[in-house]
Write a protein that holds these residues in place. Structure first.
Motif, PDB file in Angstrom:
ATOM      1  N   TYR A  50      52.430 -11.417   1.468  1.00 50.64           N
ATOM      2  CA  TYR A  50      51.127 -11.065   2.047  1.00 50.64           C
ATOM      3  C   TYR A  50      50.879  -9.565   1.931  1.00 50.64           C
ATOM      4  O   TYR A  50      49.771  -9.139   1.569  1.00 50.64           O
ATOM      5  CB  TYR A  50      51.065 -11.494   3.514  1.00 50.64           C
ATOM      6  N   GLU A  51      51.903  -8.762   2.233  1.00 55.06           N
ATOM      7  CA  GLU A  51      51.746  -7.314   2.114  1.00 55.06           C
ATOM      8  C   GLU A  51      51.447  -6.918   0.669  1.00 55.06           C
ATOM      9  O   GLU A  51      50.627  -6.032   0.406  1.00 55.06           O
ATOM     10  CB  GLU A  51      53.018  -6.594   2.600  1.00 55.06           C
ATOM     11  N   GLU A  52      52.105  -7.582  -0.296  1.00 51.26           N
ATOM     12  CA  GLU A  52      51.851  -7.294  -1.704  1.00 51.26           C
ATOM     13  C   GLU A  52      50.400  -7.603  -2.066  1.00 51.26           C
ATOM     14  O   GLU A  52      49.721  -6.808  -2.728  1.00 51.26           O
ATOM     15  CB  GLU A  52      52.799  -8.108  -2.592  1.00 51.26           C
ATOM     16  N   ILE A  53      49.907  -8.760  -1.597  1.00 51.82           N
ATOM     17  CA  ILE A  53      48.531  -9.148  -1.886  1.00 51.82           C
ATOM     18  C   ILE A  53      47.557  -8.152  -1.271  1.00 51.82           C
ATOM     19  O   ILE A  53      46.641  -7.645  -1.941  1.00 51.82           O
ATOM     20  CB  ILE A  53      48.253 -10.570  -1.351  1.00 51.82           C
ATOM     21  N   PHE A  54      47.773  -7.845   0.004  1.00 53.32           N
ATOM     22  CA  PHE A  54      46.854  -6.965   0.720  1.00 53.32           C
ATOM     23  C   PHE A  54      46.881  -5.541   0.159  1.00 53.32           C
ATOM     24  O   PHE A  54      45.824  -4.934  -0.098  1.00 53.32           O
ATOM     25  CB  PHE A  54      47.208  -6.962   2.209  1.00 53.32           C
ATOM     26  N   LEU A  55      48.072  -5.001  -0.073  1.00 52.00           N
ATOM     27  CA  LEU A  55      48.173  -3.625  -0.559  1.00 52.00           C
ATOM     28  C   LEU A  55      47.635  -3.491  -1.980  1.00 52.00           C
ATOM     29  O   LEU A  55      47.028  -2.475  -2.335  1.00 52.00           O
ATOM     30  CB  LEU A  55      49.627  -3.157  -0.481  1.00 52.00           C
ATOM     31  N   THR A  56      47.833  -4.526  -2.794  1.00 46.52           N
ATOM     32  CA  THR A  56      47.267  -4.507  -4.140  1.00 46.52           C
ATOM     33  C   THR A  56      45.738  -4.502  -4.066  1.00 46.52           C
ATOM     34  O   THR A  56      45.061  -3.777  -4.804  1.00 46.52           O
ATOM     35  CB  THR A  56      47.757  -5.728  -4.947  1.00 46.52           C
ATOM     36  N   ALA A  57      45.192  -5.314  -3.150  1.00 41.26           N
ATOM     37  CA  ALA A  57      43.735  -5.378  -2.990  1.00 41.26           C
ATOM     38  C   ALA A  57      43.175  -4.065  -2.464  1.00 41.26           C
ATOM     39  O   ALA A  57      42.083  -3.639  -2.866  1.00 41.26           O
ATOM     40  CB  ALA A  57      43.371  -6.527  -2.043  1.00 41.26           C
ATOM     41  N   ILE A  58      43.911  -3.418  -1.570  1.00 39.83           N
ATOM     42  CA  ILE A  58      43.468  -2.113  -1.058  1.00 39.83           C
ATOM     43  C   ILE A  58      43.351  -1.112  -2.205  1.00 39.83           C
ATOM     44  O   ILE A  58      42.356  -0.396  -2.344  1.00 39.83           O
ATOM     45  CB  ILE A  58      44.466  -1.567  -0.009  1.00 39.83           C
ATOM     46  N   LYS A  59      44.390  -1.068  -3.025  1.00 40.32           N
ATOM     47  CA  LYS A  59      44.424  -0.070  -4.105  1.00 40.32           C
ATOM     48  C   LYS A  59      43.365  -0.348  -5.161  1.00 40.32           C
ATOM     49  O   LYS A  59      42.792   0.580  -5.740  1.00 40.32           O
ATOM     50  CB  LYS A  59      45.823  -0.033  -4.720  1.00 40.32           C
TER      51      LYS A  59
END
Length: 291
Positions: A50-59
């Motif tokens: 989930y963190e990978e998905i969210f942080l990728t989307a943020i960037k």
């Protein structure tokens, strides 16, 4: 008075027709517009995925977590109830704890939050009371999207507050929340069910429909701390029993987990599970006959 306490996970929802967990993950990735940037791999613990998905989307798109969790809440709310949800309500337990975000166990969306305080993010006191049953959504609910516990950071914050509640005491501004730790209150015989956590040290609990993967760090900590109190620290008496139900077909492959549960003073109950609907009917019938 029925003193039955249940802890129920998402697997009972899998009896209902609808999208799978993997479908939901694909929908989340599509919503975040990150395409092939994130690979779904079973080796990735979900809170970190989930963190990978969210942080990728943020960037990539400066996506706000509030938007992502609102989307997940809408998807969770689409889950339909089935006959197992109804059978559970017919047991008329005093307390139902659930890691689920939607309200299929209640049978309808509740009108009023009956928690001690109104939590926006974490879920120490998150309770809805309907038809004389207390429903504790311990990982958040879809009426409050930011409370949905998915990521590693959220699990860490939840665990911090849980440990404060049990061990060192709380720091909430509300006068309704007890400041003394649960350990002190049990020792002083002043336990009132302010939080779902109280039940883990005072009431028998039946757990089913919950895989109890090791990413559930909050629940594993709670089981471990309870067992340490019972066998090691012995600061408070721990007389309650915790039962974990598992399909007997999974017992051999899940021996590692069964061993850990037994070490943590959890009684493992295996029942035939090839037919999922029959398996859960059997569990409900068995629990009903013992209360």
């Amino acid at each position: 008075m029925n003193t039955l306490v249940l802890l129920i996970g998402n697997d009972i929802n899998n009896i209902s027709s609808g999208q799978s967990w993997k479908d939901l993950l694909q929908d989340i990735i599509a919503f975040c517009h990150i395409g092939d940037s994130v690979e779904l791999d079973d080796k990735k613990p979900f809170p970190l995925l989930y963190e990978e998905i969210f942080l990728t989307a943020i960037k990539k798109h400066k996506l706000r977590e509030k938007e992502l969790k609102a989307f997940i809440a809408i998807k969770a709310a689409e889950i339909k109830g089935n006959e197992i949800h109804s059978a559970i309500r017919e047991l008329k337990p005093e307390h139902i704890l659930t890691t689920n975000y939607e309200f299929t166990l209640e049978g309808r969306t509740p009108y009023e939050n009956t928690s001690l305080i109104n939590e926006k993010f974490y879920s120490i006191f998150r309770r809805y009371r309907m038809n004389d049953i207390n429903y504790w959504h311990i990982h958040g609910d879809c009426l409050n999207p930011m409370s949905i516990n998915l990521g590693f950071e959220h699990y860490g914050g939840q665990l911090q507050l849980m440990r404060n509640y049990v061990v060192s005491g709380t720091f909430y501004s509300s006068k309704e929340v007890p400041k003394a730790s649960l350990l002190r209150r049990i020792h002083a015989k002043q336990v009132f069910f302010h939080s779902w956590i109280d039940l883990f040290f005072t009431r028998d609990i039946h757990i089913f429909g919950l895989s109890l993967d090791f990413v559930e760090t909050d629940l594993w900590w709670l089981l471990t701390y309870r067992a340490r109190q019972k066998f090691h620290h012995k600061n408070i008496p721990v007389h309650n029993n915790i039962y974990y139900y598992i399909p007997e077909e999974y017992m051999a492959a899940s021996k590692f987990k069964v061993d850990l549960l037994a070490a943590n003073d959890v009684h493992v109950v295996s029942l035939p599970g090839k037919d999922k609907l029959a398996y859960y009917k059997n569990i409900v019938h068995r629990i009903g006959n013992t209360h």
